[in-house]
Motif scaffolding. Structure first.
Motif, short mmCIF file in Angstrom:
data_model
loop_
_atom_site.label_atom_id
_atom_site.label_comp_id
_atom_site.label_asym_id
_atom_site.label_seq_id
_atom_site.Cartn_x
_atom_site.Cartn_y
_atom_site.Cartn_z
N ILE A 484 16.42 20.28 24.51
CA ILE A 484 16.31 19.87 25.91
C ILE A 484 14.87 20.08 26.35
O ILE A 484 14.12 20.86 25.75
CB ILE A 484 17.28 20.67 26.81
CG1 ILE A 484 16.95 22.17 26.77
CG2 ILE A 484 18.71 20.43 26.43
CD1 ILE A 484 17.77 22.97 27.76
N ASN A 485 14.46 19.41 27.40
CA ASN A 485 13.09 19.52 27.89
C ASN A 485 12.88 20.87 28.57
O ASN A 485 13.71 21.32 29.37
CB ASN A 485 12.78 18.40 28.88
CG ASN A 485 12.71 17.04 28.20
OD1 ASN A 485 12.39 16.96 27.02
ND2 ASN A 485 12.99 15.99 28.94
N ASN A 486 11.73 21.49 28.25
CA ASN A 486 11.39 22.75 28.91
C ASN A 486 10.56 22.49 30.17
O ASN A 486 10.44 21.35 30.62
CB ASN A 486 10.68 23.69 27.94
CG ASN A 486 9.34 23.13 27.45
OD1 ASN A 486 8.82 22.13 28.00
ND2 ASN A 486 8.77 23.74 26.45
N GLN A 487 9.91 23.54 30.69
CA GLN A 487 9.19 23.44 31.95
C GLN A 487 8.04 22.43 31.90
O GLN A 487 7.69 21.84 32.93
CB GLN A 487 8.62 24.81 32.35
CG GLN A 487 9.69 25.84 32.70
CD GLN A 487 10.11 26.68 31.52
OE1 GLN A 487 10.24 26.19 30.41
NE2 GLN A 487 10.34 27.96 31.77
N VAL A 488 7.44 22.23 30.73
CA VAL A 488 6.29 21.31 30.62
C VAL A 488 6.70 19.98 30.00
O VAL A 488 5.85 19.19 29.58
CB VAL A 488 5.13 21.96 29.82
CG1 VAL A 488 4.58 23.15 30.57
CG2 VAL A 488 5.59 22.38 28.42
N GLY A 489 8.01 19.74 29.91
CA GLY A 489 8.50 18.46 29.43
C GLY A 489 8.58 18.31 27.93
O GLY A 489 8.84 17.22 27.42
N LYS A 490 8.38 19.42 27.19
CA LYS A 490 8.47 19.37 25.73
C LYS A 490 9.87 19.74 25.29
O LYS A 490 10.49 20.66 25.85
CB LYS A 490 7.45 20.31 25.09
CG LYS A 490 6.00 19.85 25.28
CD LYS A 490 5.05 20.76 24.52
CE LYS A 490 3.61 20.26 24.66
NZ LYS A 490 2.65 21.13 23.94
N VAL A 491 10.35 19.07 24.25
CA VAL A 491 11.71 19.33 23.75
C VAL A 491 11.72 20.67 23.02
O VAL A 491 10.84 20.95 22.20
CB VAL A 491 12.18 18.20 22.82
CG1 VAL A 491 13.54 18.55 22.22
CG2 VAL A 491 12.27 16.89 23.58
#
Length: 541
Positions: A484-491
């Protein structure tokens, strides 16, 4: 009927996840079984505890004296049960339940909750980690000194704790405190045992007794991992029937000798790839069989390249600072006039006590006369390096020793010993969680030591719930091989549960013309819910 009377909106946010995890463990049932249910009460003790845990994991920094306010805009009937109102959770009710919990036995309740978690969820218990921290407190917390003296030898105790000054991990020696001992699993950082101690107690004095008490109450074969506070002859005798890994303090003569004289082994080419896979490429080591405290052990002398570089830089900085300091001392002592030779040498001795790597050495003591024609003595000195001390520190740079009593039977690979000890951060992560400003550590407004112990018990339950939810989520993501995407949009496959909580902000429980429904449940949120226990899904789907 007006529009305002037809629609009611309450916040659910991430609190359904918290409530579901509490249900999954069965905490309400355990508390009610222990404390009983009074049919005259509007809300059971177990439900009050559930509400405290939801409040604690609300991450809004609301202490317990604002407790009912916390639930004013929440879907309280959805979370706690039908016909439950926020004003049921008043100061008197919370106080009574906290007192009942303490009277029954906080340790017994926590152990039962832990055993229920172990029974329902397969947690790897091969390794368990012990550490301690302190919590500083405001208030007087006065107790009778004579009673304290009578109890000072009773470490695992029935009496309330003594709130008093001691070694502060929070760097607040001006405040009174209490100490929390915590044992966690290496798998998921799940709290397995908590104990609250006096503010001035020493880790060295209690760690051995804590491990023995832990093993009495939770009977499973776990290798205990601890820092150097455990390593002492008395503790080693106390835990000789347990399995353990710990760090050897450099105050022990044998440890000093090994670090100075033993060279760690160079890594063979065929081992380099293996160490790289284990993230140990910057470590080298050598094993030695040692008997200490009457216990045969494997000592692993480890050299960390990163730590060696850091230690040598610190040594260089310390040497530079001492050179500046010693120049100042040299100028001071050479300009001073002394009435007697003994006074000059006493002053020189006092100055040298302030230096570690350098020394000011007397070259000559000159007898002369002052302007008043009085006999005086002046010292001629020079600065020299303590080559032996500098050499010792250079050899020690980056080195430390790990010890285990698993020598022959159940012998561990050196790499496993090192990796396991590095995972000692398991308890440190727990302490960071408990001391987070968004958590309710600020709720230490209570005036009785018994309430402080109960508060730490409840906070530890919050830690258990949080880490259990995070572990389950990460394991499910690993199984489905989808991140899932984290705070900076990385999976990521390893999100924090706090980030998941943030992802669930803005979910509401809406009642419109008597029809109840959840709004703002997006596909992403539905996917996250599918990774969590069914008890969490029930609050949303």
């Amino acid at each position: 009927m007006s529009y305002l009377e037809e629609i009611q909106v309450k916040n659910l946010d991430h609190l359904g996840i918290v409530a579901g995890l509490i249900d999954e463990i069965g905490i309400v049932k355990i508390i009610n079984n222990k404390l009983g249910i009074d049919v005259r009460e509007k809300i059971s003790a177990g439900t009050v505890v559930k509400s405290i845990l939801i409040n604690g994991l609300g991450f809004v920094s609301r202490p317990l004296y604002l407790f009912s306010q916390f639930f004013q805009d929440k879907a309280i009937e959805k979370l706690l049960g039908e016909r439950i109102k926020p004003d049921y959770l008043n100061d008197d009710k919370i106080g009574r339940v906290m007192d009942e919990l303490y009277k029954y036995g906080l340790n017994d309740i926590f152990i039962e909750v832990v055993l229920e978690v172990i029974k329902k969820i397969k947690i790897d218990l091969k390794y368990s980690h012990l550490d301690s921290t302190s919590f500083h407190l405001d208030g007087e917390y006065k107790r009778e000194e004579d009673k304290e003296k009578q109890e000072e030898e009773k470490i695992i105790k029935e009496r309330p704790i003594f709130i008093k000054k001691g070694y502060s991990r929070d760097h607040r020696p001006d405040l009174k405190q209490c100490v929390l001992d915590l044992i966690t699993s290496q798998d998921g950082d799940i709290p397995l045992f908590v104990r609250v101690g006096d503010g001035n107690e020493s880790d060295k004095a209690v760690f051995g007794k804590v491990l023995v008490e832990f093993k009495k109450q939770i009977k499973f074969d776990s290798i205990m991992v601890c820092d150097s506070a455990l390593y002492g002859q008395e503790n080693l005798q106390l835990i000789q029937h347990l399995k353990w890994i710990t760090r050897v303090p450099m105050t022990i003569k044998k440890a000093k000798e090994l670090v100075q004289n033993i060279e760690v082994e160079e890594v063979k080419d065929e081992d380099k790839e293996k160490r790289s896979d284990l993230n140990l490429e910057s470590y080298t080591w050598k094993e030695e069989i040692v008997t200490y405290g009457g216990i045969k052990q494997t000592w692993l002398i480890v050299l960390s390249e990163k730590r060696q570089k850091s230690d040598l830089e610190k040594l260089e900085k310390q040497l530079s600072q001492e050179e500046k300091k010693s120049q100042k001392f040299l100028k001071e002592i050479q300009s001073e006039e002394f009435e007697h030779p003994q006074a000059a040498r006493y002053k020189l001795k006092a100055i040298n006590k302030k230096l570690r790597l350098l020394e000011i050495k007397e070259v000559e003591l000159i007898e002369t006369y002052s302007k008043k024609k009085e006999k005086i003595y002046k010292m001629i000195s020079l600065i020299i390096k303590k080559d032996e001390e500098i050499s010792r520190k250079t050899k020690e740079a980056g080195k430390f020793i790990l010890a285990t009593n698993l020598v022959e039977e159940n012998k561990l690979e050196a790499s496993e010993i090192l990796i396991t000890y590095k995972n000692q951060q398991s308890t440190e992560r727990g302490f960071r969680f408990l001391k987070d400003p968004l958590f309710f550590t600020d709720s230490f407004f209570v005036e009785k030591p018994e309430r402080i112990e109960t508060m730490l018990f409840l906070m530890s339950l919050c830690l258990l719930i949080y880490n259990l939810g995070q572990r389950e989520l990460r394991n499910c993501l690993k199984r489905v091989k989808k991140g899932i995407n984290n705070q900076v949009g990385k999976v990521t496959l390893r999100p924090t549960l706090r980030w998941i909580f943030q992802c669930f902000q803005g979910i509401h429980y809406v009642t419109l013309n008597g029809v109840k429904q959840i709004v703002n449940l997006t596909e992403e949120r539905r996917f996250i819910l599918s990774l969590l226990p069914a008890s969490c899904q029930r609050y949303y789907l």
